[in-house]
Scaffold this motif. Structure first.
Motif, mmCIF file in Angstrom:
data_model
loop_
_atom_site.group_PDB
_atom_site.id
_atom_site.type_symbol
_atom_site.label_atom_id
_atom_site.label_comp_id
_atom_site.label_asym_id
_atom_site.label_seq_id
_atom_site.Cartn_x
_atom_site.Cartn_y
_atom_site.Cartn_z
ATOM 1 N N ARG A 96 -26.168 16.120 -47.439
ATOM 2 C CA ARG A 96 -25.816 14.698 -47.538
ATOM 3 C C ARG A 96 -24.318 14.501 -47.316
ATOM 4 O O ARG A 96 -23.890 13.556 -46.644
ATOM 5 N N GLU A 97 -23.509 15.396 -47.874
ATOM 6 C CA GLU A 97 -22.064 15.262 -47.703
ATOM 7 C C GLU A 97 -21.658 15.499 -46.248
ATOM 8 O O GLU A 97 -20.741 14.845 -45.747
ATOM 9 N N ASP A 154 -22.367 12.318 -44.639
ATOM 10 C CA ASP A 154 -21.324 11.328 -44.967
ATOM 11 C C ASP A 154 -20.079 11.555 -44.105
ATOM 12 O O ASP A 154 -19.338 10.618 -43.801
ATOM 13 N N ASN A 180 -20.205 12.450 -41.100
ATOM 14 C CA ASN A 180 -20.664 12.221 -39.717
ATOM 15 C C ASN A 180 -20.848 13.521 -38.916
ATOM 16 O O ASN A 180 -20.787 13.501 -37.690
ATOM 17 N N GLU A 232 -26.886 14.020 -39.134
ATOM 18 C CA GLU A 232 -27.573 12.755 -39.389
ATOM 19 C C GLU A 232 -28.964 13.063 -39.911
ATOM 20 O O GLU A 232 -29.586 14.044 -39.506
ATOM 21 N N GLU A 289 -26.551 9.020 -59.477
ATOM 22 C CA GLU A 289 -25.721 9.754 -58.518
ATOM 23 C C GLU A 289 -24.394 10.005 -59.226
ATOM 24 O O GLU A 289 -23.761 9.052 -59.697
ATOM 25 N N ASN A 327 -21.212 16.330 -55.695
ATOM 26 C CA ASN A 327 -21.973 15.102 -55.888
ATOM 27 C C ASN A 327 -23.468 15.427 -55.949
ATOM 28 O O ASN A 327 -23.977 16.120 -55.069
#
Lengths: 66, 216
Positions: A34-35, A38, A40, A43, B22, B29
């Motif tokens: 996910r990071e 984030d 870019n 995807e 979250e 995270n």
């Protein structure tokens, strides 16, 4: 470790398989993917991730292919 | 406006989806959904660098390998910063030789603490009590245990609860008081008269129509 995950995503490796290959818990792989999205570099495509152009470039720079 | 003003204090309910979050942790995270497919023990402690909490973190780290065998992840939480958590976790390793393998949530705005009802104002308005939430691989809250600030948790009991829940899911049974793996389990009571008659002949260890045990 982020570069290794990026390289595995480049080979369309499922996140569960990335967890096995890296020895990381699956929750950390999901978080890292996910990071990367984030930033870019990847995807999300339904339940998997794919490299973006920027992701391919970063990976190629690391391997000396640029 | 702080988080306690934005989020209505609540207690989650067993059998319902655990409240989503979250958060920033010592491992980056994380979202609750990141744990999907694994069991999760989410637990809170009052504060970093305190003696009872230190014994608990060591105890949780010690059962982590057993939990891993059962597909269970651990995640700690307190109203402290990530920096404090990192310093404390390092301190535990240096002083006690125990590496803390699980993430610790920095819940400085009390968002998760409020969502999960971890703050007991009668004890402390600024610290989370010793709460344990067991969340199953589908994100459903399956067990809650609350201990006061002064009483360190029994991690063997938490391991026992995991074994009991997983046995229930696998075999469709219940577990009696003080049950441990390998002991006989409770066959759910019949709910009809016909079922009660059948139960008496079913071949279980039956004391009466509503009380049957069996070995697994």
């Amino acid at each position: 470790m982020a570069r290794k995950i990026l390289a595995l995503i480049a080979h369309s490796t499922p996140l569960s398989e990335i967890a096995r290959e890296t020895g990381l818990p699956l929750y950390r792989v999901r978080s890292a993917a996910r990071e990367l999205a984030d930033a870019n570099l990847t995807e999300r495509k339904e339940d998997t991730y794919a490299l973006t152009e920027a992701g391919r470039l970063v990976l190629a720079q690391g391997s000396g292919k640029v | 406006m702080d988080a306690t003003e934005q989020i209505k204090p609540s207690f989650p309910r067993l059998g319902q989806p655990a409240p989503a979050f979250e958060v920033q942790t010592t491992q980056g995270n994380l979202r609750l959904e990141d744990f999907k497919g694994s069991w999760l023990i989410l637990f809170s402690h009052p504060a970093d660098f305190t003696p009872v909490c230190t014994t608990e973190f060591i105890a949780f780290a010690e059962i982590a390998p057993e939990l891993k065998k059962r597909n269970v992840e651990l995640c700690g939480l307190s109203i402290d910063s990530t920096y404090s958590h990192i310093a404390w976790v390092w301190n535990i390793e240096r002083n006690f030789g125990i590496k803390i393998p699980f993430p610790v949530i920095a819940d400085l705005n009390k968002e998760v603490a409020t969502l999960y009802g971890m703050i007991m104002p009668g004890e402390s308005k600024t610290e989370t009590s010793r709460c344990v939430f067991v969340i199953d691989p589908n994100g459903i809250l399956r067990a809650m245990i609350y201990y006061p600030l002064t009483t360190g948790r029994n991690t063997q009991e938490i391991l026992r609860v995991i074994d009991a829940l997983q046995t229930t899911d696998k075999h469709g049974v219940a577990t009696p008081a003080n049950w441990k793996p390998g002991e006989k389990v409770i066959v759910p009571p019949p709910t009809t008269s016909d079922g009660a008659e059948e139960r008496m002949k079913a071949g279980f260890e039956t004391k009466d129509w509503y009380f049957s045990k069996k070995a697994l």
